[in-house]
Design a protein around this motif. Structure first.
Motif, PDB file in Angstrom:
ATOM      1  N   LYS A  37       7.352  56.517  23.910  1.00  0.00           N
ATOM      2  CA  LYS A  37       5.967  56.999  23.920  1.00  0.00           C
ATOM      3  C   LYS A  37       5.026  56.112  23.116  1.00  0.00           C
ATOM      4  O   LYS A  37       3.820  56.114  23.331  1.00  0.00           O
ATOM      5  CB  LYS A  37       5.909  58.420  23.345  1.00  0.00           C
ATOM      6  CG  LYS A  37       6.462  59.497  24.255  1.00  0.00           C
ATOM      7  CD  LYS A  37       6.308  60.859  23.577  1.00  0.00           C
ATOM      8  CE  LYS A  37       6.851  61.991  24.441  1.00  0.00           C
ATOM      9  NZ  LYS A  37       6.707  63.306  23.753  1.00  0.00           N
ATOM     10  N   ASP A  38       5.560  55.377  22.143  1.00  0.00           N
ATOM     11  CA  ASP A  38       4.698  54.674  21.189  1.00  0.00           C
ATOM     12  C   ASP A  38       5.163  53.229  20.992  1.00  0.00           C
ATOM     13  O   ASP A  38       6.353  52.963  20.815  1.00  0.00           O
ATOM     14  CB  ASP A  38       4.735  55.428  19.850  1.00  0.00           C
ATOM     15  CG  ASP A  38       3.791  54.816  18.826  1.00  0.00           C
ATOM     16  OD1 ASP A  38       2.581  55.065  18.938  1.00  0.00           O
ATOM     17  OD2 ASP A  38       4.285  54.102  17.935  1.00  0.00           O
ATOM     18  N   PHE A  39       4.204  52.313  21.006  1.00  0.00           N
ATOM     19  CA  PHE A  39       4.529  50.889  20.867  1.00  0.00           C
ATOM     20  C   PHE A  39       5.151  50.596  19.507  1.00  0.00           C
ATOM     21  O   PHE A  39       6.136  49.864  19.399  1.00  0.00           O
ATOM     22  CB  PHE A  39       3.257  50.051  21.054  1.00  0.00           C
ATOM     23  CG  PHE A  39       3.481  48.581  20.830  1.00  0.00           C
ATOM     24  CD1 PHE A  39       4.156  47.813  21.765  1.00  0.00           C
ATOM     25  CD2 PHE A  39       3.033  47.970  19.656  1.00  0.00           C
ATOM     26  CE1 PHE A  39       4.377  46.453  21.548  1.00  0.00           C
ATOM     27  CE2 PHE A  39       3.250  46.619  19.438  1.00  0.00           C
ATOM     28  CZ  PHE A  39       3.926  45.864  20.380  1.00  0.00           C
ATOM     29  N   LEU A  40       4.580  51.147  18.443  1.00  0.00           N
ATOM     30  CA  LEU A  40       5.122  50.894  17.104  1.00  0.00           C
ATOM     31  C   LEU A  40       6.536  51.470  16.967  1.00  0.00           C
ATOM     32  O   LEU A  40       7.385  50.893  16.279  1.00  0.00           O
ATOM     33  CB  LEU A  40       4.200  51.508  16.041  1.00  0.00           C
ATOM     34  CG  LEU A  40       2.843  50.820  15.837  1.00  0.00           C
ATOM     35  CD1 LEU A  40       2.020  51.561  14.794  1.00  0.00           C
ATOM     36  CD2 LEU A  40       3.056  49.360  15.425  1.00  0.00           C
ATOM     37  N   ALA A  41       6.760  52.595  17.628  1.00  0.00           N
ATOM     38  CA  ALA A  41       8.100  53.185  17.597  1.00  0.00           C
ATOM     39  C   ALA A  41       9.100  52.256  18.277  1.00  0.00           C
ATOM     40  O   ALA A  41      10.248  52.123  17.823  1.00  0.00           O
ATOM     41  CB  ALA A  41       8.100  54.546  18.288  1.00  0.00           C
ATOM     42  N   ARG A  42       8.685  51.594  19.353  1.00  0.00           N
ATOM     43  CA  ARG A  42       9.571  50.646  20.038  1.00  0.00           C
ATOM     44  C   ARG A  42       9.894  49.450  19.149  1.00  0.00           C
ATOM     45  O   ARG A  42      11.021  48.951  19.136  1.00  0.00           O
ATOM     46  CB  ARG A  42       8.942  50.195  21.358  1.00  0.00           C
ATOM     47  CG  ARG A  42       8.883  51.300  22.407  1.00  0.00           C
ATOM     48  CD  ARG A  42       8.688  50.735  23.801  1.00  0.00           C
ATOM     49  NE  ARG A  42       7.384  50.101  23.962  1.00  0.00           N
ATOM     50  CZ  ARG A  42       6.272  50.735  24.352  1.00  0.00           C
ATOM     51  NH1 ARG A  42       6.321  52.041  24.597  1.00  0.00           N
ATOM     52  NH2 ARG A  42       5.149  50.094  24.502  1.00  0.00           N
ATOM     53  N   ILE A  43       8.877  48.982  18.403  1.00  0.00           N
ATOM     54  CA  ILE A  43       9.108  47.877  17.465  1.00  0.00           C
ATOM     55  C   ILE A  43      10.099  48.311  16.387  1.00  0.00           C
ATOM     56  O   ILE A  43      11.039  47.582  16.033  1.00  0.00           O
ATOM     57  CB  ILE A  43       7.785  47.418  16.810  1.00  0.00           C
ATOM     58  CG1 ILE A  43       6.822  46.875  17.870  1.00  0.00           C
ATOM     59  CG2 ILE A  43       8.054  46.372  15.734  1.00  0.00           C
ATOM     60  CD1 ILE A  43       7.316  45.631  18.580  1.00  0.00           C
ATOM     61  N   GLY A  44       9.885  49.513  15.850  1.00  0.00           N
ATOM     62  CA  GLY A  44      10.785  50.031  14.829  1.00  0.00           C
ATOM     63  C   GLY A  44      12.207  50.188  15.347  1.00  0.00           C
ATOM     64  O   GLY A  44      13.189  49.923  14.632  1.00  0.00           O
TER      65      GLY A  44
END
Length: 350
Positions: free
Chosen positions: A254-261
Motif C-alpha cells: 500500500k505504501d512506497f516507504l513501506a516497500r523500501i523498509g
C-alpha cells in the motif's frame, strides 16, 4: 550404507517432487541408498529428468496408491500392494532401515502399527514434530496419531520425546511440559491430572503444565499433548502464519516507504522464514513403532522430502528406537511384549 524406502506415490505432488527430493538426498548424503516404492513407469519418467548418482536409487514396483481421502484402516487392509504398504513391508523384512512417506497420515500410522508392531513396553505410537521457539528447537508429541490417550500413554510420550530431544536435538537435560488449560496440577481432564503425577514421579525433568501460549516460547524442550490438541495447534499455527504473511504483504504494497523498509528488512524476513519453514524440519517421526518411520506433510516440496530423509538417517544413526526401549524399561519397567497382529490401532486424525 543406510537404506531408506521412500513412498513414491505419497503426497499431493507425488511422484514428481518426491522423486526430486529423493535425488537431492542421494546427492547430499554419501551413506544413504534410497528405494522408491510406487508405479515403476511413473517413477522412471521422473528419474530421467534428474542426474541420479549411480547405484544410490532403486525402484520397488507397487501397483496401488493410498489416496489422501482413503479410510486409513481400509486402505491398509485392502491395498496390500500400495506404495505405502510395500515400503512398510520392506522395513518389516529388514530390507531397508527406515521409511519416509508424505502420504495419508492415518494410513501411515495404521500400516506401521499393524505391520511393524510396537517397541517393547509401548502402548501407543505418537507423532513427534520439531517446532521453532524463541529458545531454539523443541519437540511436540503427539500431533495426530492418538486422539484419546490415557495417562500412561502420555507418560510414554514424555519419555520418547525426552530421548528424541537428547539424541537428535542434542539437548543435555531436556525439560518436559504437559499441555493443559492451566498451570495448576488440578487442571484438565482426569487423564491429564493423572499424567501430571506420572510424569512428575518418573524422574524426568518435568516443569509442570504449560498452556497454549507457551507452545512457541521455549518454556520447555518437550511438549506432551494428546493427538487431537496437538494436531489442532499445528494446523492453526500454519493458518496464522499464512494469514500474517498475507496481511504484512498487503500492507507493504500500500505504501512506497513501506516497500523500501521491507527491502531493508529482507534479510531478517528471510531468516524468520527459514526458522519457521516446515521444509526445514522435513518430517515427523512416528515414535513407538518397531522401526523408523518418518511422516511428511502432504504438501511436501522436494526440499522437505530431502530433509525427511535426513531425519530418517539421523534416527537410524542415533539408534533412537534402542534408546526408547532402554528409557521405557528403566523408567516404568518393560512390562509389555512386542505386540503382534492384535495391536490396537490408535484413533487417528485424518
Amino acid at each position: 550404507m543406510i537404506k531408506i524406502a521412500v513412498d513414491g506415490m505419497g503426497g499431493d505432488y507425488a511422484p514428481q517432487l518426491v522423486v526430486e527430493g529423493a535425488v537431492q538426498a542421494a546427492n547430499s548424503f554419501h551413506d544413504v541408498e534410497i528405494v522408491i516404492t510406487g508405479k515403476e513407469d511413473a517413477i522412471k519418467r521422473e528419474l530421467y529428468r534428474h542426474k541420479v548418482p549411480g547405484g544410490k536409487i532403486s525402484i520397488c514396483h507397487a501397483s496401488e496408491v493410498v489416496e489422501m481421502s482413503d479410510s486409513p484402516v481400509q486402505a491398509v487392509r485392502k491395498k496390500k500392494d500400495s506404495s505405502l504398504s510395500v515400503a512398510i513391508q520392506l522395513l518389516k523384512q529388514k530390507e531397508v532401515d527406515a521409511v519416509v512417506t508424505a502420504g495419508n497420515t492415518g494410513a501411515a500410522v495404521a500400516a506401521s502399527t499393524l505391520n511393524l508392531g510396537l517397541l517393547p513396553g509401548i502402548k501407543r505410537p505418537g507423532i513427534a514434530i520439531a517446532i521453532p521457539t524463541l529458545h531454539g528447537i523443541s519437540v511436540a508429541i503427539d500431533v495426530g496419531a492418538n486422539i484419546d490417550p490415557t495417562a500412561e500413554h502420555l507418560l510414554q510420550y514424555a519419555i520418547m520425546a525426552e530421548i528424541y530431544a537428547r539424541y537428535l536435538l542434542k539437548k543435555k537435560k531436556p525439560s518436559i511440559g504437559l499441555l493443559n488449560i492451566g498451570e495448576e496440577e488440578s487442571k484438565g481432564t482426569e487423564a491429564l491430572q493423572e499424567a501430571y503425577k506420572l510424569i512428575r514421579d518418573s524422574g524426568l525433568n518435568f516443569v509442570g503444565n504449560i498452556e497454549g501460549r507457551d507452545f512457541f516460547t521455549g518454556k520447555c524442550d518437550c511438549i506432551v499433548c494428546d493427538g487431537f490438541s496437538g494436531n489442532v495447534v499445528l494446523k492453526m499455527t500454519e493458518s496464522i502464519l499464512e494469514m500474517m504473511i498475507k496481511l504484512i504483504t498487503k500492507e507493504i504494497q500500500k505504501d512506497f516507504l513501506a516497500r523500501i523498509g521491507a527491502l531493508l528488512c529482507k534479510p531478517a524476513f528471510e531468516s524468520i522464514r527459514r526458522e519457521t519453514n516446515y521444509e526445514e524440519a522435513g518430517g515427523a517421526p512416528l515414535l513407538g513403532v518397531d522401526g523408523v518411520v518418518i511422516i511428511g506433510h502432504g504438501i511436501s516440496s522436494a526440499k522437505a522430502i530431502c530433509n525427511a530423509i535426513r531425519v530418517a538417517r539421523e534416527s537410524v544413526v542415533e539408534h533412537v528406537n534402542e534408546h526408547i526401549i532402554e528409557g521405557i524399561s528403566s523408567r516404568i519397567g518393560n512390562h509389555a511384549n512386542l505386540p503382534s497382529k492384535t495391536t490396537p490401532i490408535p484413533k487417528v486424525n485424518p
